[in-house]
Design a protein around this motif. Structure first.
Motif, mmCIF file in Angstrom:
data_model
loop_
_atom_site.group_PDB
_atom_site.id
_atom_site.type_symbol
_atom_site.label_atom_id
_atom_site.label_comp_id
_atom_site.label_asym_id
_atom_site.label_seq_id
_atom_site.Cartn_x
_atom_site.Cartn_y
_atom_site.Cartn_z
ATOM 1 N N ALA A 198 0.841 -1.204 0.000
ATOM 2 C CA ALA A 198 0.000 0.000 0.000
ATOM 3 C C ALA A 198 0.870 1.245 0.000
ATOM 4 O O ALA A 198 1.971 1.241 0.556
ATOM 5 N N TRP A 199 0.328 2.321 -0.596
ATOM 6 C CA TRP A 199 1.057 3.594 -0.669
ATOM 7 C C TRP A 199 0.043 4.723 -0.668
ATOM 8 O O TRP A 199 -0.795 4.820 -1.560
ATOM 9 N N GLY A 200 0.131 5.587 0.338
ATOM 10 C CA GLY A 200 -0.814 6.682 0.488
ATOM 11 C C GLY A 200 -0.847 7.625 -0.698
ATOM 12 O O GLY A 200 0.181 7.905 -1.330
ATOM 13 N N GLY A 201 -2.031 8.138 -1.011
ATOM 14 C CA GLY A 201 -2.194 9.145 -2.047
ATOM 15 C C GLY A 201 -2.136 8.637 -3.469
ATOM 16 O O GLY A 201 -2.130 9.438 -4.410
ATOM 17 N N THR A 202 -2.107 7.325 -3.662
ATOM 18 C CA THR A 202 -1.927 6.788 -5.013
ATOM 19 C C THR A 202 -3.262 6.503 -5.687
ATOM 20 O O THR A 202 -4.168 5.935 -5.086
#
Length: 469
Positions: A198-202
């Motif tokens: 997971a990666w925020g803002g993607t």
């Protein structure tokens, strides 16, 4: 004598060269403390010397050996049959150099992906943070946490390792994944493997293979205009580095919490998600279940109603893509100005219950939020029916909030709503001939209508044309 000496030197050189050749190696997802999907034919793959024979054996069935021949490019793959849940076992890979993996468990493996609300760790602030961290001692829950990196082309490995769930491990990984895994483990009583990517803002485009986005004009035209060297927005870059390296690892299913970053182009979100899900299933060689979290209310102050439209497309995915489901979490928001609701426990529990109901058959009902089914008009009142409300509806306050009603002029008015068994009767003195009804169809309205099992009614509008996606 010279000939003998030369032959000896040649033999020694041959042995030296053989030692310098690449030995059997495995991708990082195959390591100590791993969880393999139980009762399956699990793919196992790696690299070695071309034409060499590789043997794979698990200690749960030491007489069953899977074999493979290394291809000319140095890659090999095979499948190995796993037994029912249990462990710890060893997994041995034999070839030009042997590899033995220890503390291997057989259980249920789930991929946990999305943007910041999936990435969000307990240390970033969740409800009852300190108590939850201190209690996170679950030897049979294992995390494989993939680092946040992108790549322009598909990669075959990543820098990650399996870790047993302890307070120190849990506090720095996905809170939603942890609570999902904890609740599954408690009910199923089997080891749980959680691959966190997971990666925020993607946006969802970065998690989808590039060619599938760029070859579809509708998806291509919705891509952001700007790119950044420090932020992944190009299609496929996270699929390449944070999904592809673990394919085709055997999964039970996937959970997904994302959507906030696709609000600017919501009309293509449903097709994008369908494309992404289908691509993942193809890459993992399994039509695994895919359960998503509907994005929560938040004061975006948007003029285009993008958040409501994303939620609508999320419901469309859950309704129309086989093997999918959705949990609504509008009631889990304590602060509408916080895009990261701190109640991650309820999110994990609802995802776990969805899996326990739809995947494992452990629950007969009560694991899905009510969603709009149909509307009929009785004089000046609209009667709304729902799916997943067979036992009736309830409101936790004196008056139901969030309903609006409109006539042929399309002007929506605040509406009065009354529960009648498992339907809601909606009306307004300003609307004599109802045509359309909306419920919480905006950025941030938090409704208070639930089914009897306590799950919130998902936001909706009655004029949605599902056939027009």
């Amino acid at each position: 004598m010279k000939l003998t000496r030369m032959m000896g030197m040649a033999a020694a050189l041959s042995l030296l060269m053989a030692g310098m050749q690449a030995q059997i190696s495995l991708p990082s997802v195959f390591a100590d403390h791993m969880v393999l999907q139980q009762k399956s034919e699990v793919p196992v793959w790696g690299w070695g010397d071309a034409s060499a024979t590789v043997k794979v054996v698990g200690s749960w069935a030491p007489k069953d050996t899977a074999t493979a021949t290394v291809r000319s490019d140095g890659s090999w793959d095979t499948t190995l049959k796993t037994a029912a849940a249990g462990g710890p076992y060893t997994l041995s890979v034999l070839g030009n150099g042997n590899c033995e993996l220890k503390d291997v468990m057989l259980g249920e493996v789930w991929l946990c992906s999305g943007q910041s609300n999936m990435e969000w760790t307990p240390m970033a602030n969740i409800d009852n943070r300190d108590e939850e961290i201190a209690a996170a001692d679950y030897p049979n829950i294992r995390f494989f946490h993939i680092p946040k990196r992108g790549a322009a082309t598909p990669q075959n490995n990543c820098e990650a390792s399996w870790a047993t769930c302890t307070p120190d491990v849990m506090k720095n990984t996905s809170a939603v994944a942890y609570f999902f895994g904890r609740d599954l483990q408690k009910d199923l009583n089997v080891p749980i493997g959680l691959i966190v990517s997971a990666w925020g803002g993607t946006p969802a485009e970065v998690w989808t293979p590039e060619e599938l986005v760029m070859d579809n004009p509708r998806l291509r035209d919705a891509m952001p205009d700007k790119t950044y060297p420090w932020w992944p927005v190009e299609p496929g870059v996270l699929y390449n580095q944070m999904i592809n390296p673990v394919t085709p690892y055997a999964l039970a299913g996937a959970i997904w919490y994302q959507g906030e970053s696709n609000r600017d182009h919501p009309d293509s979100y449903g097709i994008l998600m369908k494309t992404m899900i289908e691509s993942w299933r193809k890459s993992f060689k399994k039509d695994f279940p895919f359960y998503l979290v509907q994005i929560a209310p938040f004061t975006y102050n948007a003029g285009d109603n993008g958040a409501a439209l994303v939620r609508e497309h999320q419901e469309w995915v859950a309704r129309t893509v086989p093997g999918c489901g959705m949990v609504a979490i509008s009631d889990c928001v304590a602060d509408l100005k916080n895009i990261h609701p701190t109640d991650k426990q309820s999110v994990g529990l609802r995802l776990a219950n969805l899996a326990l109901g739809k995947t494992y058959g452990r629950l007969e009902s009560g694991f899905e939020s009510p969603v709009f089914e149909g509307m009929t008009v009785n004089k000046n009142k609209a009667v709304i029916s729902f799916l997943h409300a067979d036992n009736g509806l309830m409101c936790k306050e004196k008056q139901i909030v969030g309903f609006r009603i409109a006539g042929e002029d399309g002007v929506f008015e605040p509406a009065k709503a009354q529960i009648k068994e498992n339907t809601v009767v909606v009306s307004s003195p300003k609307v004599k001939n109802p045509v359309m009804v909306q419920y919480c169809f905006d950025d941030a309205t938090v409704g208070n209508l639930f089914n009897k099992e306590g799950l919130p009614v998902a936001p909706f509008r009655t004029d949605r044309n599902w056939d027009n996606e």
